[in-house]
Design an enzyme around this catalytic site. Structure first.
Site, short mmCIF file in Angstrom:
data_model
loop_
_atom_site.label_atom_id
_atom_site.label_comp_id
_atom_site.label_asym_id
_atom_site.label_seq_id
_atom_site.Cartn_x
_atom_site.Cartn_y
_atom_site.Cartn_z
N HIS A 83 56.04 65.55 23.00
CA HIS A 83 57.17 65.17 23.85
C HIS A 83 57.72 63.79 23.48
O HIS A 83 58.88 63.49 23.78
CB HIS A 83 56.79 65.25 25.34
CG HIS A 83 55.91 64.16 25.87
ND1 HIS A 83 54.55 64.30 26.05
CD2 HIS A 83 56.19 62.89 26.28
CE1 HIS A 83 54.04 63.20 26.56
NE2 HIS A 83 55.02 62.32 26.71
N ASP A 219 49.99 68.91 22.82
CA ASP A 219 51.10 67.96 22.89
C ASP A 219 50.96 66.89 21.80
O ASP A 219 50.57 65.75 22.06
CB ASP A 219 51.12 67.31 24.28
CG ASP A 219 52.42 66.59 24.57
OD1 ASP A 219 53.22 66.40 23.63
OD2 ASP A 219 52.66 66.22 25.73
N SER A 638 51.74 57.74 26.78
CA SER A 638 51.90 59.00 26.06
C SER A 638 51.74 58.74 24.57
O SER A 638 52.41 57.87 24.01
CB SER A 638 53.29 59.59 26.34
OG SER A 638 53.39 60.05 27.65
#
Length: 706
Positions: A83, A219, A638
């Site tokens: 992402h 991810d 992240s």
């Protein structure tokens, strides 16, 4: 006013106190180092941060200013979340080359794809410059005067700091303005896409699984840093070569088990851990609900359109993810605050603070803080909500309104240039031309991924939350809904451009609301927020003076931080317990053929059925996908590496559990958990699914537990 110089106390601590905190890596010696080792770490503070020798911090980069990345090979190969790289993957995708749907794998350096504007920034060194920045401040100064003095001092520090020509310096505030650190940085701007799994792996579970456990999302994405002939930062060039890092992370094939030490190293964005109870209550009961409703209305339209058109799916995938992420996070944040009884516990803490004030005879100095917070937030709440609702409608969810506000900003800039007496007519003409050209490029960027039908649906869904006058007819007549017509608005003299702009249906509809925002709403917000910000600084000072035995870590501010913990499961509600590890079996169990959230690539199914796992299965013969930790993370973490007790990569941070999203305001070790992709799943996908064995071969795979 006497500003507090932070002192890091060596105090006795309980095991529960070891969980939580985003610590400055240059200040880990002492208590933090001891705590980490009590949790199982074999690392020293110097292993993590060292200016004179290579250390873990040299492998940790700030990915495009919003995520974290880590170097995993001697050839500048970096790993971050899918992402985080989604915008770049999307920009290279088309109906002919659908890298979102099919994935992308460069099988050689020549096939790696450049990304304009993408950068990775590393921290060279960190320096406490509080004394210089806070020099000359006293109680007699107004808040405006204090900030002016701090700005003047800070600019002087930045200007005089010695650095290399290719380096930069940044100044950041800590502890609500009580401490300042300077960061020497290096920014690399030639970053190329190397590999990305299809969204059916990289975004498996999509909105349904977002922020919850068990997760089964791969991810991750891979990029590579390129440097010039001297191994220094450089703009993109075919002559650049893969960066040779000071340090890269070895990768553990031994995996994790419950109780293992985990260190997450990265650039957490923003937290507010020291808010008063009245602020937490305002956010969760008033502020969040209206924003949730706006995004929910937008997502309903976007999701429906994406399911019916591949072209729309490609255009809106990144926008949809961005809108959905905060929407679901806010819902979970509210749930967590309620479940943990955070507001009441904060009031209990404030009662302790008030009692300590009396005992230490400091009521005259700090006794007004909490009552003043109550008064200020009562006056602030309405304008805070209205301002944010405008931002949600005009900046976040609706692109036509976004184009009108950018046009308004352009008109205002042109007017400012015209009024500047110090500029010649020729200088003014050049400045105006530059402003219009910047607008032209911005509009081209918006229209690259724009669908007028989708946007009109979003407009009709979200505008009622801000203004009951919802005139959708503007989509039929406005030039902004078509790129060619939009660009024609910008042709001609500045006067002609402004005249055409003000005749446009969408612009004339939006302009009164935009003018109200800038002239009334935003100014009122600033006026009422300024004393709250100043009081928060005083409150932080008071807390550390009045209750020095408490532990105070600085709020996240997009600077490099360390957070440590352990692999742990958790119980989100009565009679429910989540084990800390999820497996590929769960991916297959969730598989729904044709579903955009839970479809599974046939090749992954084939590998599962054949049990063709290579060296990436655990001792039970299963492929781990994700695992939980007690690390205190937030947005910006992240892509952060999960590092084991010996400094090896074991996973990739990408999410938190739903109830634990409240950790931005209230970290609770009982329910706050971060979610990480197991690095063995990453390697399994790269090797067995993608067949990109050349990437595996350039990594250093280790077995620390053997």
């Amino acid at each position: 006013m006497r500003f507090l110089k932070i002192i890091f106390f060596f105090i006795a601590f309980q095991l529960s106190a070891q969980q939580g905190g985003m610590w400055i890596p240059s200040l880990l010696e002492g208590m933090n180092e001891t705590e980490m080792q009590s949790l199982g770490s074999k690392l020293t503070a110097q292993d993590i941060y060292d200016v004179n020798n290579s250390s873990l911090k040299d492998a940790i980069g700030h990915f495009n200013g919003g995520c974290t990345t880590e170097i995993i090979s001697p050839k500048g190969l970096i790993l971050t979340n899918h992402h985080c790289g989604f915008g770049q993957i999307q920009s290279h995708s088309s109906l002919e080359n659908d890298y979102l749907k099919d994935g992308f794998w460069a099988m050689s350096l020549e096939e790696e794809l450049p990304n304009e504007g993408l950068y990775v920034e590393f921290i060279v060194s960190i320096h406490d410059v509080s004394d210089q920045v806070l020099a000359g401040l006293d109680d007699s100064m107004t808040e405006t005067d204090k900030q002016s003095q701090i700005s003047k001092n800070g600019n002087g520090v930045l200007k005089d700091w010695s650095k290399e020509a290719w380096q930069d310096v940044k100044l950041k505030s800590f502890y609500k303005g009580n401490q300042y650190f300077l960061f020497v940085t290096e920014r690399f701007e030639d970053i190329r896409l190397v590999g990305a799994p299809p969204t059916s792996i990289g975004k498996f579970g999509s909105d349904t699984d977002n922020w919850v456990f068990p997760r089964h999302t791969g991810d991750f994405s891979l990029f590579r840093i390129y440097a010039d002939a001297n191994n220094r930062p450089a703009k993109y060039s075919e002559d650049n070569t893969p960066y040779k890092p000071k340090h890269f992370l070895p990768i553990s094939l031994d995996g994790i088990e419950e109780g293992d030490f985990t260190l997450v190293f990265g650039f957490p964005g923003t937290t507010d851990e020291y808010l008063p109870a009245v602020a937490i209550e305002h956010i969760t009961t008033e502020y969040n609900p209206t924003n949730i409703a706006i995004r929910e209305a937008a997502l309903k339209v976007i999701d429906a359109k994406m399911k019916t058109s591949d072209a729309v799916r490609i255009k809106y995938s990144s926008k949809q993810a961005r809108i959905a992420n905060a929407w679901k996070k806010w819902i979970g944040e509210n749930l967590g605050i309620k479940k943990s009884n955070a507001v009441e516990k904060r009031r209990e803490f404030e009662a302790t603070f008030t009692k300590a004030l009396k005992e230490k005879g400091m009521e005259d100095t700090y006794g007004n803080i909490l009552p003043e917070f109550d008064r200020l937030y009562k006056d602030f709440s309405a304008i805070n909500i209205k301002r944010r609702n405008f931002i949600e409608v005009f900046f976040i969810t609706n692109e036509l309104m976004n184009m009108t506000i950018r046009a308004y900003q352009m008109e205002a800039m042109i007017a400012e240039i015209v009024k500047k007496d110090a500029m010649s007519d020729d200088e003014k003409a050049k400045a105006i031309a530059k402003t219009i050209e910047a607008m032209r490029n911005r509009l081209k960027g918006i229209h690259k991924n724009y669908d007028v039908t989708v946007d009109q649906g979003v407009f009709e869904a979200v505008m009622p939350f801000y203004n009951k006058n919802v005139d959708a007819s503007i989509y039929k007549t406005s030039a902004f809904t078509n790129l060619d017509n939009t660009l024609k608005l910008l042709d001609g003299t500045p006067k002609e451009v402004i005249k055409k702009l003000n005749k446009d249906a969408a612009y004339s509809y939006a302009k009164p609301m935009i003018e109200e925002f800038y002239s009334e709403i935003n100014s009122e917000f600033q006026q009422k927020n300024e004393p709250i910000t100043a009081l928060q600084t005083t409150y932080m000072t008071a807390l550390m003076k009045v209750l020095p035995e408490e532990r105070y870590f600085p709020d996240a501010n997009s600077t490099l931080r360390v957070t440590y913990g352990q692999v742990r499961g958790y119980s989100p509600r009565d009679a429910v317990y989540y084990n800390p590890v999820s497996y590929l079996d769960g991916v297959i169990e969730k598989h729904v053929p044709g579903d955009y959230e839970f479809d599974v690539p046939q090749k992954l199914i084939d590998l599962y059925e054949a049990k063709d796992y290579g060296q990436y299965a655990d001792a039970n013969g299963k492929v781990p996908v994700c695992f939980l930790g007690t690390n205190h993370t937030t947005g910006g973490n992240s892509g952060s590496p999960a590092i084991d007790a010996e400094g090896n990569l074991t996973g990739l941070n990408f999410d938190r559990v739903w109830e634990g999203t409240m950790s931005d305001m209230n970290y609770d070790p009982e329910i706050c958990r971060n979610i990480m992709v197991d690095v063995r799943y990453v390697l399994f996908i790269v090797d067995k699914y993608a067949g990109a064995k050349h990437l595996i071969e350039e990594m250093k795979l280790v077995h620390p537990k053997r």
